[in-house]
Design an enzyme around this catalytic site. Sequence first.
Site, PDB file in Angstrom:
ATOM      1  N   SER A 290      98.702  50.314  62.857  1.00 27.39           N
ATOM      2  CA  SER A 290      97.463  50.709  62.316  1.00 27.39           C
ATOM      3  C   SER A 290      97.022  50.087  61.367  1.00 27.39           C
ATOM      4  O   SER A 290      97.804  49.910  60.132  1.00 27.39           O
ATOM      5  CB  SER A 290      97.297  52.297  61.970  1.00 27.39           C
ATOM      6  OG  SER A 290      96.234  52.665  61.505  1.00 27.39           O
TER       7      SER A 290
ATOM      8  N   GLY B 150      95.763  53.415  65.267  1.00 27.21           N
ATOM      9  CA  GLY B 150      97.260  54.321  65.597  1.00 27.21           C
ATOM     10  C   GLY B 150      97.226  54.868  66.515  1.00 27.21           C
ATOM     11  O   GLY B 150      98.016  55.174  67.392  1.00 27.21           O
TER      12      GLY B 150
ATOM     13  N   CYS C 182      94.463  71.585  56.823  1.00 25.11           N
ATOM     14  CA  CYS C 182      93.364  72.653  56.994  1.00 25.11           C
ATOM     15  C   CYS C 182      93.127  72.753  58.473  1.00 25.11           C
ATOM     16  O   CYS C 182      92.542  71.803  58.754  1.00 25.11           O
ATOM     17  CB  CYS C 182      92.309  72.430  55.973  1.00 25.11           C
ATOM     18  SG  CYS C 182      91.635  73.888  55.559  1.00 25.11           S
TER      19      CYS C 182
ATOM     20  N   GLN D 139     103.385  53.888  59.881  1.00 22.77           N
ATOM     21  CA  GLN D 139     103.866  54.129  58.302  1.00 22.77           C
ATOM     22  C   GLN D 139     105.069  53.150  57.898  1.00 22.77           C
ATOM     23  O   GLN D 139     105.288  53.253  56.560  1.00 22.77           O
ATOM     24  CB  GLN D 139     104.268  55.636  57.930  1.00 22.77           C
ATOM     25  CG  GLN D 139     103.166  56.360  58.131  1.00 22.77           C
ATOM     26  CD  GLN D 139     102.228  56.391  57.177  1.00 22.77           C
ATOM     27  OE1 GLN D 139     102.451  55.755  55.993  1.00 22.77           O
ATOM     28  NE2 GLN D 139     101.092  57.146  57.184  1.00 22.77           N
TER      29      GLN D 139
HETATM   30  N1  PLP Z   1     100.802  57.667  63.119  1.00 26.18           N
HETATM   31  C1  PLP Z   1     101.075  57.866  62.063  1.00 26.18           C
HETATM   32  C2  PLP Z   1     102.517  58.314  61.489  1.00 26.18           C
HETATM   33  C3  PLP Z   1     100.160  58.190  61.025  1.00 26.18           C
HETATM   34  O1  PLP Z   1     100.528  58.217  59.849  1.00 26.18           O
HETATM   35  C4  PLP Z   1      98.704  57.978  61.230  1.00 26.18           C
HETATM   36  C5  PLP Z   1      97.786  58.100  60.271  1.00 26.18           C
HETATM   37  O2  PLP Z   1      97.811  58.976  59.194  1.00 26.18           O
HETATM   38  C6  PLP Z   1      98.372  57.660  62.703  1.00 26.18           C
HETATM   39  C7  PLP Z   1      99.575  57.552  63.444  1.00 26.18           C
HETATM   40  C8  PLP Z   1      97.235  57.526  63.312  1.00 26.18           C
HETATM   41  O3  PLP Z   1      96.616  56.157  62.820  1.00 26.18           O
HETATM   42  P1  PLP Z   1      95.184  55.942  62.904  1.00 26.18           P
HETATM   43  O4  PLP Z   1      94.537  56.621  61.532  1.00 26.18           O
HETATM   44  O5  PLP Z   1      94.996  54.628  62.806  1.00 26.18           O
HETATM   45  O6  PLP Z   1      94.657  56.470  64.143  1.00 26.18           O
END
Ligand code: PLP
Length: 403
Positions: free
Chosen positions: A212, A71, A336, A192
């Site tokens: 993702s 993602g 964190c 999400q």
């Molecule tokens: N966008 C959202 C809303 C996410 O929750 C996440 C991951 O937690 C990402 C992007 C990033 O995706 P990836 O872990 O595949 O890089």
Amino acid sequence: MNRVYLDHNATTAVEPEVLDAMLPYLSGEFGNAASIHTFGQKARAAVETAREQVAALIGARPQEIVFTSGGTEADNHAIFGVVAALVSWPVIRSANPVAIAHLKHIITSSIEHEAVLNTCQALEKQGVAVTYLLVDRNGLISPTAVRRAIRKETVLITVMHANNELGTVQALAEIGRIAEEADVYFHTDAVQSAGKLPIEVNALRLDLLSLSGHKFYAPKGIGALYIRGGTRLQQLLYGGHHQRGFRPGTENVAGIVGMGKAAELAGKAEDAARISALRDRLERGLLSRVPHTRANGASAPRTPNTTNIMFPGIEGEALVIALDLKGLACSTGAACSSGTVEPSHVLTAIGLSPEEARASLRFSLGRHTTAAEIDLALQIVPAAVKQLRELAPSYRKEIVTRS
Ligand code: PLP
């Protein structure tokens, strides 16, 4: 100890059927999808089937899907790619980069994932103007505010579909109409929402959409970017001719096959009603059993699996650790960074104080979450909160003063 996993927004386990589909491509069918011999052709065929499966999940055409490493890369590609593509070459030759960047404007929201926010911030350093729209108490942006924020230099509106911390779902169809009327590219981070909500890129009038795999039962390290045919987008990476040269690098065949299979399974899943009933039972149970709690963003449309609950008087990190010791995994609304616990930018954006944000926990259910696990959570969490509150004199004093 039987562990209960209520952190599916962080990641999901690879579904057994997904693993079965992937395994041949890690051993016998190990060919490079760019090779012309039989090994390569088998890998190529598997990649193209997966492209069709991912396209079908969002109502796109297979040629509009580009596989990425996840993602984060898809978000970066969409945002950097639009800005870079819309810089016109005569301007580049005649002006310095900062002057060029000033000609561009992006609209986004203040509750995006860091993959979007930090990309926008990197562009701001290069002189691109960015509007971070505020959200209401439920984490919703107003489509009218999007319309008002549009300028003649606006090149992109990027608004996430569902928020990772609250589950809040934005009114994308309305924003899409506004973007189309203004002739501005529209991107959404659907990391999400994919697999949890139906997505139709044409109905939402999207030009770009990020996915993702590991959020919907495919492995980590695989994702995809939907690029509507005809969208002007600069590539991020340069290399060989893979994915028509647009996203070079030897294809992660097994990961791609896994994502395809997971997309196919997600499209079929009838889980939403079952999961949201369990989520509601958890939410109602916690609100009634733990005094002085509140569900954050709960009056907005939400993904079926997510609830975010504030437990005043506790430190979220301490509660996550206490729950983990009792076998329950969930997560805080805090990250964190450099040794200090920063309150979540999402929770402060909906109006929570830093203390309230630090006292909030996210519980995210999954396809295999059972009623028995929710019942266990309803025993474990109230007991752990009670114990931590007894150790927090400031909380005891506050409650005594209030009542
Ligand atoms: N966008 C959202 C809303 C996410 O929750 C996440 C991951 O937690 C990402 C992007 C990033 O995706 P990836 O872990 O595949 O890089």
